[in-house]
Design a protein around this motif. Structure first.
Motif, PDB file in Angstrom:
ATOM      1  N   GLU A  13      -4.938  14.435  16.786  1.00  0.00           N
ATOM      2  CA  GLU A  13      -3.539  14.821  16.624  1.00  0.00           C
ATOM      3  C   GLU A  13      -3.319  15.517  15.283  1.00  0.00           C
ATOM      4  N   ASN A  40      -2.524  20.265  20.632  1.00  0.00           N
ATOM      5  CA  ASN A  40      -1.775  19.991  21.869  1.00  0.00           C
ATOM      6  C   ASN A  40      -0.519  20.850  22.021  1.00  0.00           C
ATOM      7  N   THR A  92       1.738  23.491  23.420  1.00  0.00           N
ATOM      8  CA  THR A  92       1.680  24.188  24.702  1.00  0.00           C
ATOM      9  C   THR A  92       2.249  25.594  24.545  1.00  0.00           C
TER      10      THR A  92
END
Ligand SMILES: *[C@@H]1O[C@H](CO)[C@@H](O)[C@H](O)[C@H]1NC(C)=O
Ligand SMILES: *[C@@H]1O[C@H](CO)[C@@H](O)[C@H](O)[C@H]1NC(C)=O
Ligand SMILES: *[C@@H]1O[C@H](CO)[C@@H](O)[C@H](O)[C@H]1NC(C)=O
Ligand SMILES: *[C@@H]1O[C@H](CO)[C@@H](O)[C@H](O)[C@H]1NC(C)=O
Ligand SMILES: *[C@@H]1O[C@H](CO)[C@@H](O)[C@H](O)[C@H]1NC(C)=O
Ligand SMILES: *[C@@H]1O[C@H](CO)[C@@H](O)[C@H](O)[C@H]1NC(C)=O
Length: 420
Positions: free
Chosen positions: A45, A60, A62
């Motif tokens: 993360e 992550n 998008t």
């Protein structure tokens, strides 16, 4: 040393993302094979640092690309196709590495951007950028807002190939110079595994001038409709007492279902405590014990479901059967007891046998649910129209661990009900 703990297992069955999943393992129906997608890989993360020290978005994040609905008819407009991307290792002149996880919601695959995967390793070594692109008709990358037959007309392998090409030529990557890295300006590398490995191979044959290099891992490029051979390595390499007993039980069930009396047939149903109307649904359901083989992992140990099944058949009062097995009577009773007491609940939960394993009712949600993000439905469309791999009984001149009542027509009939 690389310890990619965040790679969630090898050869995991990926079901978490199916919203219309209902059976305990996420399948919509337990007389179809479990899906076997490439493993998820989630990423660390937080922000990422690029080569020159710039802080760039987390893995992550998008992104969205406007993809053509129909490459044969661009006037139909575009839909939103999701992707993930990082330029952590990118330096001008480096390659762009494109990957799709294929027949699955791509959430949780952003680990394929990082150097925990070969994709990211190539980027690290060659100063490349990485991309994970969600395949059309999976997850939230849908040309239409449902999976009706009308919508699925643009769910073809050719459209998927054309998506990769159109993406490469038209994406404006969110990185410095990202609007000048088309295949005409930068080397593109295509990577895929399993179905997406096949798609990778199909793409470089069909569109040979787009990708400079491609890597197809476990690519299933040959379509086989009558794929009884799927069960051959299982028959050969499972414990041989178990293999012999399974063959004996299946031979007896087939013989009884074809030419036995009603009493003999009902005795089998009672033994398994499973009252399915259609005998091919019943016999086909027993494939589930054998499909468990494909979730075996190198380090899976003796507690895997498949071995529990063989233990149930082969261990009597703490003693294992010799190589020829215990024979029909013991094995039939043992299989029935194990199925009724333990196994049925594992695959069907609280659902009735007809709901879970019956394939003849065209009003079942298995056939009628056209909501998006239903990878099982989207994949079966491809299986039926392009890939085949119907996993059925062996021909008469071969030993079989699977009922010969199941032939390609059975699985095809299930498909046709869904498509009508
Ligand atoms: C990315 O991961 C962080 C941390 O787990 C989470 O808070 C955030 O919502 C995620 N972003 C997306 C777009 O999924
Ligand atoms: C992989 O990349 C991370 C940064 O994202 C770096 O810290 C790590 O050293 C790299 N691993 C290898 C084996 O090069
Ligand atoms: C499904 O999508 C199609 C477009 O392919 C549309 O015409 C139809 O109205 C939609 N059906 C439902 C039930 O939403
Ligand atoms: C890092 O590299 C990118 C791309 O070459 C460039 O746009 C950016 O200005 C650089 N940042 C720094 C801090 O040098
Ligand atoms: C199975 O169900 C049918 C109809 O529901 C019934 O007629 C039959 O007796 C049942 N058979 C067994 C073995 O329970
Ligand atoms: C017999 O079955 C048992 C229990 O599954 C297994 O451990 C053993 O290896 C098998 N033996 C032979 C000879 O197949």
């Amino acid at each position: 040393m690389m310890t990619p703990l965040w790679i969630v297992g090898a050869l995991v069955l990926l079901f978490a993302s199916l919203t219309s999943a209902r059976l305990p393992d996420g399948r919509l129906h337990a007389n179809m094979p479990p899906m076997l997608t490439i493993p998820q890989a989630t990423s660390p993360e937080g922000p990422v640092t690029s080569r020159n020290g710039t802080t760039i978005p987390p893995y992550n994040t998008t992104y969205y690309f406007n993809q053509l609905i129909d490459h044969n008819n661009p006037s139909l407009g575009t839909f939103v196709q999701r992707y993930w991307h990082t330029w952590e290792f990118y330096e001008p002149g480096g390659p762009v590495i494109l990957f799709t996880p294929g027949e699955v919601n791509a959430d949780g695959y952003d680990g394929y951007l990082t150097n925990g995967t070969i994709n990211g390793r190539i980027a690290q070594q060659q100063n490349g950028a990485t991309i994970v692109l969600e395949h059309r008709f999976y997850g939230y990358s849908n040309p239409y807002n449902n999976l009706s037959v009308a919508s699925l007309q643009v769910h073809t392998i050719q459209q998927a190939i054309d998506d990769l090409v159109y993406f490469a030529y038209n994406v404006d990557l969110p990185m410095p110079g990202g609007n000048h890295v088309t295949p005409a300006e930068a080397p593109w590398i295509l990577i895929g595994g399993s179905y997406s490995g096949a798609l990778t191979s199909f793409t470089v044959v069909n569109q040979p001038d787009v990708f400079r290099a491609a890597y197809a891992s476990s690519a299933v490029v040959e379509s086989i409709v009558d794929y009884w051979g799927y069960f051959e390595p299982i028959r050969e390499y499972m414990p041989q007492n178990c293999s012999n007993d399974v063959q004996a039980v299946i031979a007896y069930i087939d013989e009884t279902f074809i030419s036995g009396t009603t009493e003999e047939i009902d005795a089998i149903k009672t033994l398994f405590n499973m009252n399915l109307t259609h005998l091919d649904d019943f016999a086909g359901a027993l494939r589930n014990n054998l499909w468990d083989w494909q979730s075996l992992q190198p380090d899976s140990g003796p507690d895997m479901q498949f071995f529990q099944f063989c233990d149930a058949l082969e261990v009597k009062d703490g003693v294992s059967a010799p190589i020829e097995g215990w024979g029909l009577d013991y094995a039939l009773n043992a299989w029935g007891t194990y199925w009724a007491d333990t196994y049925y609940y594992l695959i069907c939960g609280d659902y009735s046998a007809e709901e879970c394993l019956g394939s003849y009712d065209p009003t079942q949600s298995y056939y009628t649910d056209i909501s998006i993000n239903n990878a099982a439905r989207s994949w079966e469309w491809i299986v039926c129209n392009y890939m085949g791999f119907l996993q059925d009984g062996a021909p008469l001149d071969q030993p079989t661990i699977v009922t010969r009542l199941i032939q390609p027509i059975y699985d095809e009939a299930s498909e046709e009900s869904r498509q009508s």
